[in-house]
Write a protein that holds these residues in place. Structure first.
Motif, mmCIF file in Angstrom:
data_model
loop_
_atom_site.group_PDB
_atom_site.id
_atom_site.type_symbol
_atom_site.label_atom_id
_atom_site.label_comp_id
_atom_site.label_asym_id
_atom_site.label_seq_id
_atom_site.Cartn_x
_atom_site.Cartn_y
_atom_site.Cartn_z
ATOM 1 N N ASN A 1 -2.508 -11.223 2.018
ATOM 2 C CA ASN A 1 -3.447 -10.315 1.250
ATOM 3 C C ASN A 1 -4.634 -10.472 1.172
ATOM 4 O O ASN A 1 -5.622 -9.334 1.137
ATOM 5 C CB ASN A 1 -2.850 -10.188 -0.168
ATOM 6 C CG ASN A 1 -1.421 -9.657 -0.307
ATOM 7 O OD1 ASN A 1 -1.292 -8.299 -0.004
ATOM 8 N ND2 ASN A 1 -0.858 -10.479 -0.975
ATOM 9 N N GLU A 2 -5.481 -11.593 1.810
ATOM 10 C CA GLU A 2 -6.525 -11.749 1.471
ATOM 11 C C GLU A 2 -7.534 -12.816 2.082
ATOM 12 O O GLU A 2 -7.569 -13.746 1.569
ATOM 13 C CB GLU A 2 -6.953 -12.101 -0.053
ATOM 14 C CG GLU A 2 -8.503 -11.855 -0.597
ATOM 15 C CD GLU A 2 -8.817 -10.317 -0.485
ATOM 16 O OE1 GLU A 2 -9.816 -10.169 0.307
ATOM 17 O OE2 GLU A 2 -8.185 -9.559 -0.863
ATOM 18 N N ASP B 1 0.796 -1.276 -0.057
ATOM 19 C CA ASP B 1 -0.054 0.079 -0.059
ATOM 20 C C ASP B 1 0.934 1.177 0.170
ATOM 21 O O ASP B 1 0.324 2.421 0.211
ATOM 22 C CB ASP B 1 -1.074 -0.011 1.087
ATOM 23 C CG ASP B 1 -2.027 -1.030 1.136
ATOM 24 O OD1 ASP B 1 -2.451 -1.710 0.058
ATOM 25 O OD2 ASP B 1 -2.423 -1.875 2.044
ATOM 26 N N GLU C 1 -9.405 1.852 5.960
ATOM 27 C CA GLU C 1 -8.461 1.165 7.101
ATOM 28 C C GLU C 1 -9.301 0.690 8.408
ATOM 29 O O GLU C 1 -9.522 -0.284 8.904
ATOM 30 C CB GLU C 1 -7.291 1.839 7.802
ATOM 31 C CG GLU C 1 -6.053 1.482 6.765
ATOM 32 C CD GLU C 1 -5.898 2.944 6.056
ATOM 33 O OE1 GLU C 1 -6.831 3.884 6.262
ATOM 34 O OE2 GLU C 1 -4.758 3.240 5.275
ATOM 35 N N LYS D 1 -9.646 -2.972 0.215
ATOM 36 C CA LYS D 1 -9.063 -1.872 0.049
ATOM 37 C C LYS D 1 -9.152 -1.368 -1.214
ATOM 38 O O LYS D 1 -9.266 0.026 -1.295
ATOM 39 C CB LYS D 1 -7.733 -2.189 0.725
ATOM 40 C CG LYS D 1 -6.735 -0.852 0.784
ATOM 41 C CD LYS D 1 -5.906 -0.607 -0.492
ATOM 42 C CE LYS D 1 -5.024 0.634 -0.298
ATOM 43 N NZ LYS D 1 -4.524 1.226 -1.485
ATOM 44 N N GLU D 2 -8.802 -2.232 -2.223
ATOM 45 C CA GLU D 2 -8.961 -1.528 -3.617
ATOM 46 C C GLU D 2 -10.388 -0.959 -4.173
ATOM 47 O O GLU D 2 -10.385 -0.500 -5.209
ATOM 48 C CB GLU D 2 -8.479 -2.804 -4.491
ATOM 49 C CG GLU D 2 -6.993 -3.047 -4.361
ATOM 50 C CD GLU D 2 -6.587 -4.232 -5.147
ATOM 51 O OE1 GLU D 2 -7.441 -4.907 -5.622
ATOM 52 O OE2 GLU D 2 -5.257 -4.591 -5.266
ATOM 53 N N ALA D 3 -11.491 -1.486 -3.262
ATOM 54 C CA ALA D 3 -12.792 -1.156 -3.655
ATOM 55 C C ALA D 3 -13.079 0.186 -2.946
ATOM 56 O O ALA D 3 -14.150 0.651 -3.077
ATOM 57 C CB ALA D 3 -13.783 -2.239 -3.463
ATOM 58 N N GLY D 4 -12.046 0.626 -2.029
ATOM 59 C CA GLY D 4 -12.433 2.039 -1.381
ATOM 60 C C GLY D 4 -12.598 1.956 -0.073
ATOM 61 O O GLY D 4 -12.636 3.064 0.580
ATOM 62 N N ARG E 1 -7.426 -7.263 0.718
ATOM 63 C CA ARG E 1 -6.824 -6.297 -0.273
ATOM 64 C C ARG E 1 -7.901 -5.845 -1.132
ATOM 65 O O ARG E 1 -7.984 -4.848 -1.580
ATOM 66 C CB ARG E 1 -5.749 -6.870 -0.922
ATOM 67 C CG ARG E 1 -5.066 -5.979 -2.367
ATOM 68 C CD ARG E 1 -3.710 -6.298 -2.538
ATOM 69 N NE ARG E 1 -2.941 -6.245 -0.974
ATOM 70 C CZ ARG E 1 -2.552 -4.994 -0.561
ATOM 71 N NH1 ARG E 1 -3.155 -3.920 -1.119
ATOM 72 N NH2 ARG E 1 -1.948 -4.785 0.635
ATOM 73 N N SER E 2 -8.839 -6.726 -1.428
ATOM 74 C CA SER E 2 -9.881 -6.409 -2.456
ATOM 75 C C SER E 2 -10.757 -5.390 -1.808
ATOM 76 O O SER E 2 -11.295 -4.490 -2.712
ATOM 77 C CB SER E 2 -10.697 -7.919 -2.655
ATOM 78 O OG SER E 2 -11.353 -8.202 -1.414
ATOM 79 N N ARG F 1 -12.560 -1.526 7.196
ATOM 80 C CA ARG F 1 -11.734 -2.903 7.219
ATOM 81 C C ARG F 1 -11.442 -3.509 8.489
ATOM 82 O O ARG F 1 -12.233 -4.840 9.103
ATOM 83 C CB ARG F 1 -10.876 -3.080 6.358
ATOM 84 C CG ARG F 1 -11.039 -2.738 4.899
ATOM 85 C CD ARG F 1 -10.001 -3.160 3.939
ATOM 86 N NE ARG F 1 -8.573 -2.738 4.356
ATOM 87 C CZ ARG F 1 -7.775 -1.444 3.988
ATOM 88 N NH1 ARG F 1 -8.335 -0.473 3.384
ATOM 89 N NH2 ARG F 1 -6.709 -1.454 4.361
#
Length: 275
Positions: free
Chosen positions: A214-215, A46, A255, A249-252, A246-247, A258
Protein backbone atom coordinates in the motif's frame (compact mmCIF):
# COMPACT_ATOMS: atom_id res chain seq x y z
CA UNK A 1 21.96 7.94 -21.64
CA UNK A 2 18.98 6.02 -20.24
CA UNK A 3 17.45 3.36 -22.44
CA UNK A 4 13.83 4.51 -22.21
CA UNK A 5 12.48 1.03 -22.86
CA UNK A 6 14.14 -0.13 -19.64
CA UNK A 7 11.58 1.40 -17.25
CA UNK A 8 8.36 -0.47 -16.47
CA UNK A 9 5.29 -0.37 -14.22
CA UNK A 10 4.43 -3.31 -11.95
CA UNK A 11 0.83 -4.17 -11.19
CA UNK A 12 1.12 -3.63 -7.41
CA UNK A 13 1.59 0.06 -8.16
CA UNK A 14 -2.09 0.06 -9.21
CA UNK A 15 -3.27 -3.18 -7.65
CA UNK A 16 -6.60 -4.43 -8.94
CA UNK A 17 -6.72 -2.19 -12.01
CA UNK A 18 -7.75 -3.78 -15.30
CA UNK A 19 -5.10 -4.68 -17.90
CA UNK A 20 -6.40 -1.86 -20.11
CA UNK A 21 -6.09 0.63 -17.27
CA UNK A 22 -2.56 -0.53 -16.52
CA UNK A 23 -1.51 -0.21 -20.16
CA UNK A 24 -2.95 3.31 -20.37
CA UNK A 25 -1.29 4.49 -17.15
CA UNK A 26 2.09 3.12 -18.20
CA UNK A 27 1.91 4.49 -21.74
CA UNK A 28 0.82 7.92 -20.50
CA UNK A 29 3.94 7.94 -18.29
CA UNK A 30 6.16 7.09 -21.26
CA UNK A 31 6.76 3.46 -20.29
CA UNK A 32 6.83 0.51 -22.67
CA UNK A 33 6.78 -2.34 -20.12
CA UNK A 34 4.24 -3.52 -17.59
CA UNK A 35 3.68 -6.48 -15.33
CA UNK A 36 0.22 -7.93 -14.90
CA UNK A 37 -1.64 -10.49 -12.88
CA UNK A 38 -4.02 -12.51 -15.04
CA UNK A 39 -6.98 -12.39 -12.67
CA UNK A 40 -7.84 -9.49 -10.40
CA UNK A 41 -6.53 -10.33 -6.92
CA UNK A 42 -8.89 -10.72 -3.99
CA UNK A 43 -7.03 -7.84 -2.34
CA UNK A 44 -8.67 -4.94 -4.15
CA UNK A 45 -8.70 -1.89 -1.86
CA UNK A 46 -9.71 0.52 -4.63
CA UNK A 47 -12.76 -1.49 -5.67
CA UNK A 48 -11.80 -2.07 -9.30
CA UNK A 49 -14.19 -4.31 -11.30
CA UNK A 50 -13.50 -8.02 -11.60
CA UNK A 51 -11.47 -9.20 -14.58
CA UNK A 52 -9.87 -12.46 -15.70
CA UNK A 53 -7.60 -12.71 -18.71
CA UNK A 54 -7.77 -16.48 -18.25
CA UNK A 55 -11.55 -16.73 -18.61
CA UNK A 56 -12.32 -13.73 -20.84
CA UNK A 57 -11.13 -14.27 -24.43
CA UNK A 58 -12.61 -10.92 -25.53
CA UNK A 59 -10.58 -9.11 -22.87
CA UNK A 60 -7.45 -10.91 -24.08
CA UNK A 61 -8.08 -9.72 -27.63
CA UNK A 62 -8.75 -6.18 -26.44
CA UNK A 63 -5.58 -6.28 -24.32
CA UNK A 64 -3.45 -7.42 -27.27
CA UNK A 65 -4.87 -4.61 -29.41
CA UNK A 66 -4.29 -2.04 -26.67
CA UNK A 67 -0.70 -3.23 -26.15
CA UNK A 68 -0.02 -2.81 -29.86
CA UNK A 69 -1.72 0.57 -30.14
CA UNK A 70 0.06 2.01 -27.08
CA UNK A 71 3.45 0.39 -27.85
CA UNK A 72 3.53 -1.48 -24.53
CA UNK A 73 4.67 -5.04 -23.78
CA UNK A 74 3.89 -7.34 -20.87
CA UNK A 75 7.37 -7.89 -19.45
CA UNK A 76 6.23 -10.19 -16.63
CA UNK A 77 3.12 -11.92 -15.36
CA UNK A 78 2.92 -12.49 -11.61
CA UNK A 79 0.81 -14.97 -9.68
CA UNK A 80 2.50 -18.32 -10.43
CA UNK A 81 2.85 -19.04 -6.74
CA UNK A 82 3.38 -22.23 -4.78
CA UNK A 83 0.62 -22.93 -2.26
CA UNK A 84 0.35 -25.94 0.03
CA UNK A 85 -2.08 -28.46 -1.40
CA UNK A 86 -2.38 -26.77 -4.79
CA UNK A 87 -1.39 -28.96 -7.77
CA UNK A 88 1.11 -27.39 -10.15
CA UNK A 89 -1.15 -28.40 -13.02
CA UNK A 90 -3.53 -25.63 -11.90
CA UNK A 91 -1.14 -23.19 -13.60
CA UNK A 92 -1.31 -24.84 -17.02
CA UNK A 93 -4.32 -22.90 -18.26
CA UNK A 94 -2.48 -19.67 -17.46
CA UNK A 95 0.62 -20.86 -19.32
CA UNK A 96 -1.55 -21.72 -22.31
CA UNK A 97 -2.58 -18.08 -22.86
CA UNK A 98 0.80 -16.39 -22.32
CA UNK A 99 1.86 -16.65 -25.96
CA UNK A 100 -1.40 -14.99 -27.03
CA UNK A 101 -0.45 -12.03 -24.84
CA UNK A 102 3.20 -12.03 -25.93
CA UNK A 103 4.50 -12.97 -22.47
CA UNK A 104 7.87 -14.67 -22.01
CA UNK A 105 8.47 -14.19 -18.26
CA UNK A 106 6.52 -15.09 -15.11
CA UNK A 107 7.30 -14.70 -11.43
CA UNK A 108 6.92 -17.15 -8.58
CA UNK A 109 6.89 -16.89 -4.80
CA UNK A 110 6.01 -19.52 -2.22
CA UNK A 111 3.45 -19.66 0.55
CA UNK A 112 4.33 -23.28 1.38
CA UNK A 113 6.57 -23.51 4.45
CA UNK A 114 7.57 -27.12 3.76
CA UNK A 115 10.97 -26.42 2.20
CA UNK A 116 11.45 -29.73 0.37
CA UNK A 117 7.93 -29.73 -1.03
CA UNK A 118 8.27 -26.07 -2.03
CA UNK A 119 11.40 -26.84 -4.05
CA UNK A 120 9.70 -29.79 -5.76
CA UNK A 121 6.64 -27.72 -6.66
CA UNK A 122 8.77 -24.80 -7.85
CA UNK A 123 10.74 -27.19 -10.06
CA UNK A 124 7.47 -28.42 -11.56
CA UNK A 125 6.41 -24.85 -12.38
CA UNK A 126 9.78 -24.07 -13.98
CA UNK A 127 9.69 -27.30 -16.00
CA UNK A 128 6.15 -26.51 -17.16
CA UNK A 129 7.24 -22.99 -18.14
CA UNK A 130 10.05 -24.46 -20.20
CA UNK A 131 7.46 -26.31 -22.31
CA UNK A 132 6.12 -22.89 -23.31
CA UNK A 133 9.53 -21.19 -23.76
CA UNK A 134 8.88 -19.03 -20.70
CA UNK A 135 11.43 -17.86 -18.13
CA UNK A 136 10.50 -18.06 -14.44
CA UNK A 137 11.90 -15.63 -11.89
CA UNK A 138 11.88 -16.18 -8.15
CA UNK A 139 11.42 -13.37 -5.66
CA UNK A 140 12.54 -13.41 -2.05
CA UNK A 141 10.55 -11.62 0.66
CA UNK A 142 11.16 -11.67 4.42
CA UNK A 143 7.48 -12.49 5.01
CA UNK A 144 7.28 -15.48 2.63
CA UNK A 145 8.88 -18.93 2.50
CA UNK A 146 11.90 -17.81 0.47
CA UNK A 147 12.91 -14.98 2.75
CA UNK A 148 16.37 -13.99 1.51
CA UNK A 149 18.45 -13.68 -1.60
CA UNK A 150 20.63 -16.51 -0.30
CA UNK A 151 17.59 -18.78 -0.03
CA UNK A 152 16.44 -17.81 -3.54
CA UNK A 153 19.86 -18.80 -4.86
CA UNK A 154 19.54 -22.09 -3.00
CA UNK A 155 16.22 -22.80 -4.72
CA UNK A 156 17.65 -21.91 -8.15
CA UNK A 157 20.57 -24.25 -7.56
CA UNK A 158 18.27 -27.08 -6.43
CA UNK A 159 15.92 -26.72 -9.41
CA UNK A 160 18.87 -26.43 -11.81
CA UNK A 161 16.99 -25.47 -14.98
CA UNK A 162 18.25 -22.80 -17.42
CA UNK A 163 14.97 -20.87 -17.57
CA UNK A 164 15.00 -20.15 -13.81
CA UNK A 165 16.33 -16.72 -12.81
CA UNK A 166 16.27 -14.10 -10.05
CA UNK A 167 13.87 -11.23 -9.58
CA UNK A 168 15.34 -8.47 -7.41
CA UNK A 169 12.83 -6.49 -5.37
CA UNK A 170 14.88 -3.61 -3.98
CA UNK A 171 12.70 -3.31 -0.87
CA UNK A 172 12.92 -6.96 0.11
CA UNK A 173 16.64 -7.34 -0.71
CA UNK A 174 17.52 -4.22 1.28
CA UNK A 175 15.41 -5.28 4.25
CA UNK A 176 17.12 -8.69 4.33
CA UNK A 177 20.50 -6.93 4.49
CA UNK A 178 21.69 -8.30 1.13
CA UNK A 179 21.81 -5.27 -1.17
CA UNK A 180 25.61 -5.44 -1.25
CA UNK A 181 25.52 -9.07 -2.38
CA UNK A 182 24.11 -8.22 -5.81
CA UNK A 183 27.52 -7.20 -7.17
CA UNK A 184 28.86 -10.68 -6.40
CA UNK A 185 26.21 -12.50 -8.43
CA UNK A 186 26.56 -13.84 -11.95
CA UNK A 187 25.07 -10.89 -13.92
CA UNK A 188 23.16 -13.29 -16.17
CA UNK A 189 21.25 -14.71 -13.19
CA UNK A 190 19.27 -11.52 -12.60
CA UNK A 191 16.39 -11.18 -15.05
CA UNK A 192 14.06 -8.48 -13.67
CA UNK A 193 14.01 -5.69 -11.08
CA UNK A 194 11.14 -4.24 -9.06
CA UNK A 195 12.20 -0.85 -7.71
CA UNK A 196 10.82 1.11 -4.79
CA UNK A 197 12.25 3.04 -1.86
CA UNK A 198 11.71 3.41 1.86
CA UNK A 199 13.49 3.45 5.21
CA UNK A 200 16.28 0.92 5.71
CA UNK A 201 14.55 -0.66 8.67
CA UNK A 202 10.92 -1.67 8.99
CA UNK A 203 9.13 0.86 11.20
CA UNK A 204 6.82 -1.92 12.40
CA UNK A 205 7.65 -5.51 11.38
CA UNK A 206 4.01 -6.52 11.86
CA UNK A 207 3.12 -3.88 9.25
CA UNK A 208 5.58 -5.12 6.62
CA UNK A 209 3.08 -6.43 4.07
CA UNK A 210 0.78 -3.44 4.52
CA UNK A 211 3.72 -1.22 3.61
CA UNK A 212 4.68 -3.46 0.68
CA UNK A 213 1.16 -3.53 -0.77
CA UNK A 214 0.00 0.00 0.00
CA UNK A 215 2.64 2.61 0.74
CA UNK A 216 6.12 2.46 -0.74
CA UNK A 217 8.26 5.49 -1.53
CA UNK A 218 9.22 6.96 -4.89
CA UNK A 219 12.66 5.68 -5.93
CA UNK A 220 15.35 8.08 -4.79
CA UNK A 221 13.35 9.61 -1.92
CA UNK A 222 14.13 7.02 0.79
CA UNK A 223 17.19 5.44 2.35
CA UNK A 224 17.72 2.35 0.19
CA UNK A 225 20.97 2.08 -1.84
CA UNK A 226 19.13 1.95 -5.15
CA UNK A 227 21.86 3.50 -7.31
CA UNK A 228 24.44 1.00 -6.06
CA UNK A 229 22.08 -1.93 -6.61
CA UNK A 230 21.14 -0.89 -10.16
CA UNK A 231 24.76 -0.11 -11.00
CA UNK A 232 25.72 -3.70 -10.08
CA UNK A 233 23.33 -5.15 -12.67
CA UNK A 234 23.36 -5.46 -16.45
CA UNK A 235 22.09 -2.39 -18.30
CA UNK A 236 19.51 -4.32 -20.32
CA UNK A 237 17.43 -5.46 -17.33
CA UNK A 238 13.94 -3.96 -16.99
CA UNK A 239 13.61 -1.77 -13.90
CA UNK A 240 9.92 -1.71 -13.07
CA UNK A 241 8.34 0.54 -10.47
CA UNK A 242 6.51 -1.31 -7.70
CA UNK A 243 5.33 1.76 -5.83
CA UNK A 244 1.80 1.73 -4.41
CA UNK A 245 1.03 5.12 -2.85
CA UNK A 246 -2.33 4.89 -1.13
CA UNK A 247 -1.92 8.21 0.69
CA UNK A 248 -1.59 10.08 -2.62
CA UNK A 249 -4.51 8.16 -4.08
CA UNK A 250 -6.66 9.14 -1.12
CA UNK A 251 -5.50 12.75 -1.57
CA UNK A 252 -6.98 12.69 -5.06
CA UNK A 253 -3.94 12.00 -7.26
CA UNK A 254 -4.86 9.99 -10.35
CA UNK A 255 -3.38 6.67 -11.42
CA UNK A 256 -1.42 8.33 -14.22
CA UNK A 257 -0.05 11.06 -11.95
CA UNK A 258 1.10 8.53 -9.33
CA UNK A 259 2.76 6.36 -11.97
CA UNK A 260 4.49 9.37 -13.53
CA UNK A 261 5.86 10.43 -10.15
CA UNK A 262 7.35 7.00 -9.46
CA UNK A 263 8.64 6.60 -13.02
CA UNK A 264 10.47 9.94 -12.82
CA UNK A 265 12.16 8.79 -9.63
CA UNK A 266 13.16 5.49 -11.22
CA UNK A 267 14.59 7.28 -14.27
CA UNK A 268 16.74 9.46 -12.05
CA UNK A 269 18.04 6.44 -10.15
CA UNK A 270 18.84 4.57 -13.37
CA UNK A 271 20.52 7.66 -14.84
CA UNK A 272 22.73 7.99 -11.74
CA UNK A 273 23.56 4.28 -11.87
CA UNK A 274 24.53 4.49 -15.53
CA UNK A 275 26.54 7.71 -15.17
Amino acid sequence: MIEMNRIGVDYISLIGISPLGMIAAAADAGCHNISLILTRPDYNPDGYPWFSLIDDAALRRETVTCLRDRDVSIALVDGFAVYPGQPTENHRQAFEILAELGVRRVNTVSFDEDWSRMIDKTAEIVAMAREYDVTVTIESCPMLTVKTLAQALEVISAVNLPNFKLLIDTMHITRSGESGDIARLDPMLIDYVQISDGPLSVPDPLNYMNEAMNERMVPGTGEMPLVEMIRAMRRDIIVSIEVPMRSLKEAGMSETERVRLAVEGARKVVAAAEA
